[in-house]
Design an enzyme around this catalytic site. Sequence first.
Site, PDB file in Angstrom:
ATOM      1  CE  LYS A   1      39.124  59.526  15.778  1.00 54.70           C
ATOM      2  NZ  LYS A   1      39.379  60.891  16.262  1.00 54.70           N
TER       3      LYS A   1
ATOM      4  NE  ARG B   1      32.056  69.059  15.828  1.00 56.02           N
ATOM      5  CZ  ARG B   1      33.116  69.831  16.022  1.00 56.02           C
ATOM      6  NH1 ARG B   1      33.126  71.078  15.561  1.00 56.02           N
ATOM      7  NH2 ARG B   1      34.164  69.380  16.681  1.00 56.02           N
TER       8      ARG B   1
END
Length: 476
Positions: free
Chosen positions: A248, A322
């Site tokens: 990120k 996920r």
Amino acid sequence: MTHPLIETDTSLEAVPVHAIGPEGLDDLLAELPGPAAHFAKAQGFKAKKGETVLLPDAQGGLAQVLFGLGDKMQRDPLLAGLLPGRLPAGLYRLNGAGRLDVLAWLMGAYRFTRYRSGKSGNDGTENGADDGARARLLAPEGVDVAGVAQIARALALGRDLINTPANDCGPAEIAQAVERLAQRHNASCQIIEGDALVAENLPMIHAVGRASPRAPRLIDLRWGRADAPRVTLVGKGVAFDTGGLNIKPDNAMSLMKKDMGGAAAAIAAAAMVMASGLDLRLRLLVPAVENAISGNAFRPGDVLPSRKGLSVEIGNTDAEGRLILADALALADEEAPELLIDFATLTGSARVALGPDLPPFMTDDEALAADLARIGMAEADPVWRLPLWQPYDDLLRSSVADLNHISGNSFAGAIIAGLFLRRFVEKAESYLHFDIYGWVPNAKPGRPKGGEAQAARLVHALLTERYPARAGGSGA
């Protein structure tokens, strides 16, 4: 057990707090003693939203408080959460207060001061503070203040977990919080850690967490009658998310201590359920990892096995949540629970669509969706439905594996994530997915800036309605 900021001895003298809107202001002023009414007018009190005026008595002490509710169309059901931060120490009676007002008071009294000198512990009050030096509320008639206090304490637990920085809240500390909760409620708690995750067929949880020196784990709490209806809560517990090899940028990484907000919400909801003694068989599953970077980090293009038996191509290592949820959901689904719910700080797309205050939920159960919309508004814990739009499922195709875990474009990201997770659920009677933000960026009544266990109160209210506690029974 009630709460240190709630007084149940109704024989005690308390300063009255008049909550009033502009439409009732003239009548109220007419009922006040002349000097008090003149003082309120001199202060310019118009009963605007959150406006507060302290009215003195003849000796200069505090006689009563006026608290503005604002226009009817813009009223905040948690507005009473402003009062603990505005009133001096003492005991107050909030006229006309109901259950949500009491809860808002306790929610607004929350402070996270773990790292401030001389402070320790938190039960929904300011850490280490003298409760006698704070504004306390006299229990309103007809309100189950003990039940409200249980909700406030569980919510404070969830907030504490999110607010604690990752150096003090890693996978091990998340597990310890669940273990303490299990001990408090006579529940069982098992933890699968490190390489044992591979042996126990939880390969994606292991793959996401293996790059960190803090071992990944799957936390498994069980509580309640063995033959009661089965309800399973699953929470995404990414203690810190660097993004992995798809690292990120700094502005996206600074708040990643909150990426275990889904786990915090699930833990808070579980705490509420157990404290309420609901008649259900509760299971809480928290895959707890740190998405770090090292030589053995999983990579874009890798193909991972899953507990479900599906092979998953990795499109981006920053979509790790996920993956760990998929293994946990597959494990939960094997028991065919009546209701399977996951909480996750999953996608930026959800925030683009609905902002930080309104988490989306997804389910194929129409009756459940209607209940959530209704209860969410009643509990001031609102959510909004997004569709599990089946045509988008084709976007998860992979040329080398059973499926990819991302779509490869920027459209409908929250829905795509929900569709991916649904691939791992087939036996549960109803499945519900929450994509929460887990954070309040700007303080609101009852919601201080910082971590928030969104949808936990909503889920507790839903389960209370569906599985009320048995008279004289115990969930333990």
